[in-house]
Design a protein around this motif. Structure first.
Motif, short mmCIF file in Angstrom:
data_model
loop_
_atom_site.label_atom_id
_atom_site.label_comp_id
_atom_site.label_asym_id
_atom_site.label_seq_id
_atom_site.Cartn_x
_atom_site.Cartn_y
_atom_site.Cartn_z
N ALA A 1 22.84 -50.08 6.87
CA ALA A 1 23.03 -48.98 6.47
C ALA A 1 22.72 -47.18 6.74
O ALA A 1 22.72 -47.18 8.23
N THR A 2 23.15 -45.78 6.13
CA THR A 2 23.18 -45.01 7.17
C THR A 2 22.58 -43.69 6.73
O THR A 2 22.28 -43.84 5.28
N GLU B 1 23.23 -40.74 5.17
CA GLU B 1 23.31 -40.37 4.23
C GLU B 1 23.65 -40.58 2.89
O GLU B 1 23.12 -40.79 2.04
N ALA B 2 23.81 -42.49 3.39
CA ALA B 2 24.34 -42.83 2.29
C ALA B 2 22.91 -43.62 1.40
O ALA B 2 23.00 -43.48 0.28
N ASP C 1 21.64 -40.16 -0.44
CA ASP C 1 22.41 -40.11 -2.05
C ASP C 1 22.20 -40.88 -2.91
O ASP C 1 22.12 -40.25 -3.56
N TYR C 2 21.57 -42.36 -2.25
CA TYR C 2 20.95 -43.26 -3.21
C TYR C 2 19.80 -42.71 -3.72
O TYR C 2 19.87 -42.64 -5.04
N ASN D 1 17.46 -50.18 -3.77
CA ASN D 1 18.26 -50.59 -2.48
C ASN D 1 18.16 -51.49 -1.46
O ASN D 1 18.48 -51.12 -0.56
N ASP E 1 27.31 -48.41 -2.13
CA ASP E 1 27.88 -48.22 -1.03
C ASP E 1 27.27 -49.30 -0.10
O ASP E 1 25.74 -49.06 -0.05
N ARG E 2 27.53 -50.04 -0.10
CA ARG E 2 27.23 -50.83 1.61
C ARG E 2 26.35 -50.06 1.98
O ARG E 2 25.01 -50.49 1.94
N GLU E 3 26.74 -49.05 2.80
CA GLU E 3 25.50 -48.09 3.43
C GLU E 3 24.69 -47.43 2.65
O GLU E 3 23.58 -46.76 3.70
N ALA E 4 24.04 -47.68 1.55
CA ALA E 4 23.41 -46.97 0.83
C ALA E 4 22.68 -48.40 0.71
O ALA E 4 21.07 -48.11 -0.43
#
Length: 380
Positions: free
Chosen positions: A2-3, A5-6, A9-10, A64, A91-94
């Protein structure tokens, strides 16, 4: 992984559909204050498919945070979590994915002779030494945890996990001293610091059942201050700086198990000193609850058993006077909102492989939690 930004955004995509403080700080960004647990259910293909659908729907609905463990559902849970996250349009990063290591996992189903399975699968090949086992099926020595983490990464198929918990370390107190358990935790944390530096783990912590909510004199008790100090030592030992990745604890919390809020059993860290293992208390210091300690230390708190594994979803299970203070259309929603209303709680886990139950749980987040003063008043 996870990041920031993501994750934000989520939150921006789903946040307007939920109540106040539904998304809360966690790791590099924010996470939903309702998380999906994957502990319950038989180890069968039918339950696999039900969880796969439920996780997919949860991710598309504003949840999430997905929690699992290497041993859940005989080792099947991690595989299903990984498949659902990989197949999701989200997105996986979310997505914050957490797993745990400590209990030895079965291999897809329950063996007829668990003792023989442990001996043949783990002890004889040298994956874990029999002397390191507690209750015949639990280990936290670094070599075993490294094997377990690698197993989790393989089953999840996600490349990394966002939070890795040492699972119920108090289990080790059945066979060794508290000082020895702290030493083993420090060695485990050094391993996790190395894996964090390698990019396999975003953060780590401990997932407990009894350790942080029982009385100080209880044989199952662990000091959160001492555990945190061992993580700090591990961070210093591994480097490259004095930082550490110990960021979260998990413990049971619900209206019937509120000890983490009501019991003052944790000494603030500035009142403790190292004594070669166990920590000494300043008798003049006032202890605080586990939730208060975690908040002051900047740790995220994830609650398990948030609706008592379904028991608090029954009409009348929550005391009438408490129930009247909580928002939600159903007993399950009100029970879940009690857990996530506690000051210091980041996210409350609830298991759901039934899509209707999942929708009900997600809808709990559309109601505002209690404020701190209102929550305190429940216990007056």
């Amino acid at each position: 992984m996870a990041t920031r930004e993501a994750l934000w955004d989520y939150r921006d995509e789903f946040g307007d559909a939920f109540g106040r403080t539904y998304f809360r700080r966690f790791g590099p960004g924010v996470v939903s204050s309702i998380g999906l647990g994957t502990y319950l259910g038989d180890p069968t293909p039918a339950v696999d498919e039900a969880y796969r659908e439920a996780i997919g729907l949860a991710l598309r609905s504003g949840v999430n945070h997905v929690d699992t463990a290497v041993n859940y559902r005989c080792g099947r849970a991690e595989r299903v979590v990984g498949e659902a996250v990989r197949d999701s349009p989200i997105d996986r990063e979310a997505v914050v994915v957490a797993t745990k290591g400590g209990f030895l996992p079965f291999d897809g189903d329950r063996p007829d002779d668990p003792g023989a399975f442990v001996r043949e699968r783990f002890v004889e090949p040298g994956i874990v030494a029999s002397a390191d086992l507690a209750n015949g099926a639990h280990a936290i020595d670094p070599d075993y945890l490294e094997w377990s983490l690698d197993r989790s990464l393989d089953r999840l198929g996600l490349g990394s996990v966002d939070c890795y918990y040492v699972h119920n370390p108090e289990t080790q107190l059945a066979t060794r001293s508290r000082a020895a358990v702290y030493d083993r935790l420090e060695a485990a944390f050094e391993l996790l610091e190395r894996r964090r530096a390698a990019g396999d783990v975003g953060a780590y912590g401990v997932a407990t059942w009894d350790a942080f909510r029982v009385a100080e004199g209880d044989e199952r008790y662990l000091s959160l201050a001492e555990v945190l100090s061992r993580a700090e030592a591990a961070g210093e030992a591994v480097g490259p700086d004095d930082d550490h990745g110990f960021e979260a604890i998990q413990l049971p919390f619900n209206v019937a198990m509120a000890d983490a809020f009501t019991r003052r059993n944790q000494r603030p860290p500035e009142t403790r000193r190292s004594s070669g293992g166990d920590a000494a208390d300043d008798p003049e210091a006032e202890p605080v609850s586990a939730l208060e300690f975690a908040h002051e230390a900047g740790l995220s708190v994830v609650t398990s058993a948030s609706i008592g594994q379904g028991e608090l979803a029954a009409q009348g299970a929550v005391p009438t006077d408490v129930d009247a203070t909580l928002a939600g259309e159903t007993p399950a929603q009100r029970a879940l909102n009690f857990a996530r209303s506690a000051p210091g709680v980041t996210s409350s886990l609830v298991g759901a492989s039934d899509l209707d139950h999942l929708r009900e749980n997600v809808a709990a987040g559309t109601f505002d939690p209690l404020g701190a003063s209102a929550f305190d008043a429940v216990f007056e």
